[in-house]
Write an enzyme that holds these catalytic residues in place. Structure first.
Site, mmCIF file in Angstrom:
data_model
loop_
_atom_site.group_PDB
_atom_site.id
_atom_site.type_symbol
_atom_site.label_atom_id
_atom_site.label_comp_id
_atom_site.label_asym_id
_atom_site.label_seq_id
_atom_site.Cartn_x
_atom_site.Cartn_y
_atom_site.Cartn_z
ATOM 1 N N GLU A 126 0.773 -0.983 0.116
ATOM 2 C CA GLU A 126 -0.282 -0.352 -0.214
ATOM 3 C C GLU A 126 1.139 1.004 -0.216
ATOM 4 O O GLU A 126 2.063 1.692 0.795
ATOM 5 C CB GLU A 126 -1.129 -0.151 1.241
ATOM 6 C CG GLU A 126 -1.606 0.977 1.669
ATOM 7 C CD GLU A 126 -2.140 1.166 2.511
ATOM 8 O OE1 GLU A 126 -2.988 2.130 3.152
ATOM 9 O OE2 GLU A 126 -2.210 0.071 4.038
ATOM 10 N N ASP A 170 13.551 -3.883 14.996
ATOM 11 C CA ASP A 170 14.528 -3.113 14.504
ATOM 12 C C ASP A 170 14.174 -1.484 13.838
ATOM 13 O O ASP A 170 14.055 -0.822 13.278
ATOM 14 C CB ASP A 170 14.638 -3.156 12.918
ATOM 15 C CG ASP A 170 15.893 -1.845 11.951
ATOM 16 O OD1 ASP A 170 16.620 -2.089 12.750
ATOM 17 O OD2 ASP A 170 15.957 -1.966 10.662
#
Length: 303
Positions: free
Chosen positions: A101, A209
């Protein structure tokens, strides 16, 4: 974890996803990453989607990323871009791709950082059932932290997992940077990791992360997570990463601490968690990260 839908060409992906005859009308490069190339694609009819590309042999980068985004999305706690699919294409000599998206860049919602902290705490408290096939900590499949492979073999002990599957592989790859004395300090450090860390109150799905570059404003104006390196571990490892490269605003930490209080002594453990990321940067980008790695190892091995 279910694998994302895979395609044998970009053309087939677009036609399957958006209807026969769909083509790319315009392509614009998007900056920001140092591993993949990224583009905004404008399709027939004006719809925009996001595409990452890499060499054909690196398709696993994208399948792992899609699996990680899926795991986060399934918690229903925090936003992620919708995954459209992954695949390979023979064009331009052959490449792999990930379709997502398109994030349009809306302005941030009111209480953006406080809401993000609460949503992250909800993700950390969500069930991890089915995410680790053998043990409480790890993940069903290996993945990546940047370009570096990340081992997710299941363990019943968090401290053992972090030592065996996070720190040791990075130290092994970084061995040429350390002389004999530093190697002895590293061995001493690893022998005492279980005394430096604590077992969590509950296992948590981690982004893995979580620095500021991997938090973006989504299409609803709230914080969304991108580029995950997911696994099940201790929530404070995610929080430690947020403090490594600049940190988030104080409102984020206050709200997180209110929603999911950190265990006592977190500040002493933070450097151990961030050593993993510093070692990864040392292995990926070179010796500029070596002084900080040596400092943490020297200080912690002397305790």
């Amino acid at each position: 974890m279910t694998s994302p839908q895979q395609f044998t060409s970009l053309e087939s992906a677009l036609c399957t996803l958006f209807g026969e005859g769909t083509k790319v009308e315009a392509t614009r490069p998007i900056s920001g990453g140092d591993i993949n190339e990224a583009y905004g694609l404008t399709l027939t009819g004006g719809k925009c989607i996001f595409m990452k590309t890499n060499t054909k042999k690196n398709l696993s980068f994208f399948t792992a990323e899609a699996v990680g985004l899926t795991a986060i999305a399934r918690t229903k706690a925090i936003g992620t871009p919708h995954i459209l699919g992954v695949g390979t294409d023979e064009g331009r000599g052959g490449y792999s791709f990930l379709l997502l998206e398109f994030i349009s860049g809306k302005s941030r919602s009111r209480n953006y950082w406080e809401d993000f902290a609460r949503q992250l705490a909800d993700m950390h408290r969500s069930s991890t059932a089915g995410l680790v096939s053998d043990g409480k900590y790890g993940f069903d499949s290996n993945n990546y932290i940047g370009r570096h492979g990340q081992i997710n073999t299941g363990r019943d002990s968090w401290t053992s997992f972090f030592r065996d599957c996070r720190l040791e592989p990075q130290f092994q790859d970084a061995a040429p940077y350390f002389d004999r004395e530093n190697q002895r300090r590293i061995i001493r450090f690893l022998d005492h990791v279980d005394e430096m860390l604590v077992e969590p109150e509950y296992p948590s799905l981690l982004h893995g992360d979580l620095w500021s570059g991997n938090v973006v404003t989504g299409n609803d104006g709230s914080a969304w997570l991108i580029d995950p390196a997911v696994y099940v571990g201790h929530a404070e490892a995610d929080i430690a990463m947020t403090e490594l490269f600049g940190g988030f605003p104080p409102a984020f930490y206050d709200a997180y601490q209110e929603a999911a209080p950190l265990q006592p002594g977190y500040e002493r453990r933070r450097d151990v968690y961030n050593l993993y990321h510093l070692l990864n940067h040392l292995n990926l980008f070179g010796r500029m990260y070596l002084p900080e790695v040596r400092q943490i190892v020297g200080r912690m091995s002397a305790v």
